[in-house]
Structure formats: structure tokens, C-alpha cells
Design a protein around this motif. Sequence first.
Motif, mmCIF file in Angstrom:
data_model
loop_
_atom_site.group_PDB
_atom_site.id
_atom_site.type_symbol
_atom_site.label_atom_id
_atom_site.label_comp_id
_atom_site.label_asym_id
_atom_site.label_seq_id
_atom_site.Cartn_x
_atom_site.Cartn_y
_atom_site.Cartn_z
ATOM 1 N N ARG A 73 0.832 -1.216 0.000
ATOM 2 C CA ARG A 73 0.000 0.000 0.000
ATOM 3 C C ARG A 73 0.862 1.259 0.000
ATOM 4 N NH1 ARG A 73 -3.192 -3.220 3.559
ATOM 5 N NH2 ARG A 73 -2.206 -2.276 5.397
ATOM 6 N N ALA A 76 2.490 1.960 -3.410
ATOM 7 C CA ALA A 76 1.566 2.413 -4.446
ATOM 8 C C ALA A 76 1.684 3.911 -4.691
ATOM 9 C CB ALA A 76 0.131 2.061 -4.058
ATOM 10 N N ARG A 84 6.144 1.972 -9.027
ATOM 11 C CA ARG A 84 4.681 1.900 -9.080
ATOM 12 C C ARG A 84 4.222 1.050 -10.267
ATOM 13 N NH1 ARG A 84 5.427 7.438 -8.800
ATOM 14 N NH2 ARG A 84 4.163 7.856 -10.667
ATOM 15 N N VAL A 88 2.025 -2.798 -9.832
ATOM 16 C CA VAL A 88 0.710 -3.225 -10.317
ATOM 17 C C VAL A 88 0.830 -4.416 -11.260
ATOM 18 C CG1 VAL A 88 -0.463 -1.029 -10.002
ATOM 19 C CG2 VAL A 88 0.789 -1.455 -12.124
ATOM 20 N N VAL A 117 -6.198 0.225 -4.272
ATOM 21 C CA VAL A 117 -4.893 0.661 -4.773
ATOM 22 C C VAL A 117 -4.918 0.759 -6.299
ATOM 23 C CG1 VAL A 117 -2.463 0.037 -5.000
ATOM 24 C CG2 VAL A 117 -3.618 -0.252 -2.807
ATOM 25 N N LEU A 121 -4.428 4.074 -8.761
ATOM 26 C CA LEU A 121 -3.405 4.169 -9.800
ATOM 27 C C LEU A 121 -4.001 4.332 -11.199
ATOM 28 C CD1 LEU A 121 -0.855 1.529 -8.472
ATOM 29 C CD2 LEU A 121 -0.693 4.016 -8.357
ATOM 30 N N ALA A 133 -2.061 -0.320 -14.239
ATOM 31 C CA ALA A 133 -3.229 -0.439 -13.363
ATOM 32 C C ALA A 133 -4.432 -0.969 -14.133
ATOM 33 C CB ALA A 133 -3.541 0.917 -12.735
#
Length: 480
Positions: A73, A76, A84, A88, A117, A121, A133
Motif C-alpha cells: 500500500r 503504491a 509503481r 501493479v 490501490v 493508480l 493499473a
Amino acid sequence: MFGVRKPQSKLLAGRAASDNVEVDENYTPLQRAHHFGTSKLSLQRLVFVNELVDAAHDVGYEATVAHLLPIVRKLASDGEVLVRQSLVGHFGDLAGFLIQANPDRGYQKVVDDMLPVVSLLLAEKQGEVRQGAADALTTLASHLRPGERSDQVLMALISLSHNNDDEDARGTAVQLLNGLAEALGQDLCRQFVGVELVALCEDPAFRVRKATASNFAEVAKVVSDEYTLARLLPAFTKLVEDAHWGVRKAAAESLVSLAMSLKADNRQEPFTPLMDRLLADTSRWVRMSAVQQLGYFIAALEVPERVPQTLLDQYVEIIEQTKANPDAADISYHCAYTFAAVVKTMGQAQWCSLRGSFESLCRDPQPKTRKAMAASVHIVAEALGEELTELEVLKQFESLLEDTANEVRLAALKNIATMVRLAPRDASHRRISKALQSTMTKADNWRLRHLVASQLNGICEALASLPASTDSGAAVSAVQ
């Protein structure tokens, strides 16, 4: 996994040492995960991300929930885009681990911890993260129960599509509305997805309208022909007539896929006028895209009475024009790629219109065009029957077998057994045998010789299925 990847550990230790940071190789998997996941070095945080799923399997469900998910978390919102983006990319496998390890509690963790999350994103400014994402949401949706698909996934998509401040977010929403149509199901697609898609066709940003033009087909497959014709087709028609050429080009490129989502009987009447319009568009780029799709569209109509003669005439004219235009390589390739399907659709009755195009494409100066013809010549033969195959097709097949380009000869050789079966006369076998012998004299490539050898069984079976012939062994003897 964190505890056993020693070669990678030494490499990272060396890199870390250059930054005055030591890595203890005696860490337990959980200690190592915490060390890398909370490191101030983006490289080490990236290592945590890339080994996240292995770490989860090492430490087990409870430790993953208690220790790894909080780090997830936090990462993220990491300052490094690559962290990042990579994070994902592992969400699908992590969700699979959680649900398999504890079907009830793990599932709820996916819904409560991971979906928010991903939703966050999806609104990222960085395109790579946003696309990651979107891919993660598509994967997660396959793990979800119908209730969460409507409450969580659909609501996230609607929120994204209503983001008036970010056209990239709305473009991502369009992609997801289409990509998740099957997972969301017919009812939700009719009530919400179709409505959102139609609304986005009116978006003030041309990039969003362009994305919408490319993302109708999967929704259309789900909602039924009646809904598509009544609700989606009018919106798509507006995109065909859009003021921006880029939107019209996207519509030209996706028209066939949308038509194919409908039953064959429902394709000709609504889509032929749209194809005609795109072929006559004021923009050269739109016309080029429509021209490349024409053969696919004719094939999609499936039976000759559904194909207007004007469309077939244009297809033939386009092939003729490519002979005098060296810049039309892509067009001739698309025509070659669809030619067999067009012949299959039109049948023997229209062969007189297509004969010249067949010869032109088989002798096109571009190897990739000839390769496409060599790979599909057997389909042309099957559509035309024995007599026309021996009169019209066989001589072009011989030429392709003896082509100067290895890739063309290889494509033709894959169909030699089928051609032996479709041209069963002794004289035809002698011609094929002669062309095959000529090919073998050029077989300086071991792959070509291996391919010929692999065809022997098929050639023998084809010959065995035919009436006894004095030349029945000719084709086989060519490779001895």
C-alpha cells in the motif's frame, strides 16, 4: 525467492555497497522483504516489488497480510514511476496467492486492500503506471465474484469515465469498458457500459473519441445484436463522420471487428454504407486504412449475394493499382492476407474477376506479400475445385515453390500435401514433383530440408487417398 536467490543477492549487494549500504545475506525471507521494501534506495524497493509474489509464498498467508500488504500500500504512492509500474504488474499473481491460500479471507483482502490501490493508480498521470493499473484491474476482475464486479470494478470505471479534468483517464476508461465487458456480463453492459461508451463518443477531446472508436467490439459481443444495432451503431456512425481524421481512421481500423461481433446476416446492410464512406474519405490516411480493411470486410460478409459488386470491383482495382505503386507494400500485403478468404466468400462464379489479382499478388515484388499468398494458396484451391486448381492455381503454386525468397518457399512447402490432394491428376503430380525437385536444389537452408522431410507423411497419405497412378511416387522421390 527472497531466501535462496544468492546470485541476484550478490549482485545487489555489490550495487548496494557502492552506495554505502550493506545487505545481510543471513536475513530471513521476511526480514529481507522488509529491508528491501522499506529501503531508501529505489533499486532495492524495485527488488522487493519484483520478488513480491515469491516472498508471499515463502512467508505464508498470515505474514503476507500482516507485513507485506502494508508495504504494498505504501509503495503504491512511491516517488519512482518504475516502482509503481512494476508493483501493479504483480497484482494478479498476488491476488491469486491470497485467494488460493485462504479463499474467504484472502478474497476479502483482494477486495478491501488491492482493488482500492488499483483504482487509485488508474488516475495516475504517468501513462505506464495507468496502463499497468488497467491491466491489473482486468486481471483482478477475473478473480472477483459478480457482486464485487458491479460494486467495485464497474463503479471505478464509471468514476474514471466521468473524470472531466483528465482526458487520459477517460481514454483508459474506454479501454476498460470494452476489455471488461465479458467479465461484467450482459445486464451491466446494457445498463451501464453501453451507455458510458455512447456518451464518450461525444467527448470534447478527440483522443477520447478516437479511443472509443477502437473499443466497441467486445461490448457488442456481450449486449446482443439488437442492442448493438439500436444503440451502439448510431454512436459508431457518428465517429465515422467525425470532424477529426484521426477518429475516422480509428473507426476504419475497427469497423470489421465490430461487424464481426454481429451475426453474419446483420453485417451487410448497416456496415456497407460506412465502408463506402470511409473508402471515399477526404483524408488520405483514412482512405488507406479503409483500403487495408476492405478484404477483411468482404470476407466478413461470408456469402457472395451479400457483397455489393462495387466493393469487389474496388478490391480488384486496389490490387491493380499497387502494381504501379512501390509505396503500397502494406496495402498489397493486406490484400494478399485476405485474398483466400475473399475467394472463399465469392466462390467460383466470381473467379473471372479475381484471376488477375491472384496472379499479381503471387508475383508481387514484396516477399511478405508472396509469402502471404504461398501460405494460403491451398484455401484458394479448395474454394475453386479441382479443374480451376489445375488450370489456374497450380502454375502460381509452382512459381511460389521455386521463389527466390526462402520465407516464400517455406510457406509454400507447408501446403504441398494439400495441393497434391486437390490436384489429383498425374500431370499435376509431375508438375509439383518438378517444382519440388527444383526447390530442393536450392535447399541450402537446413530448415527448408527439415520442412520437406516433415511433409513426406502428408504427401504419402494424400497420394494413398487417390486412385492408383503410375506417377504416384514422383512427389516423394523428389526429396530422396
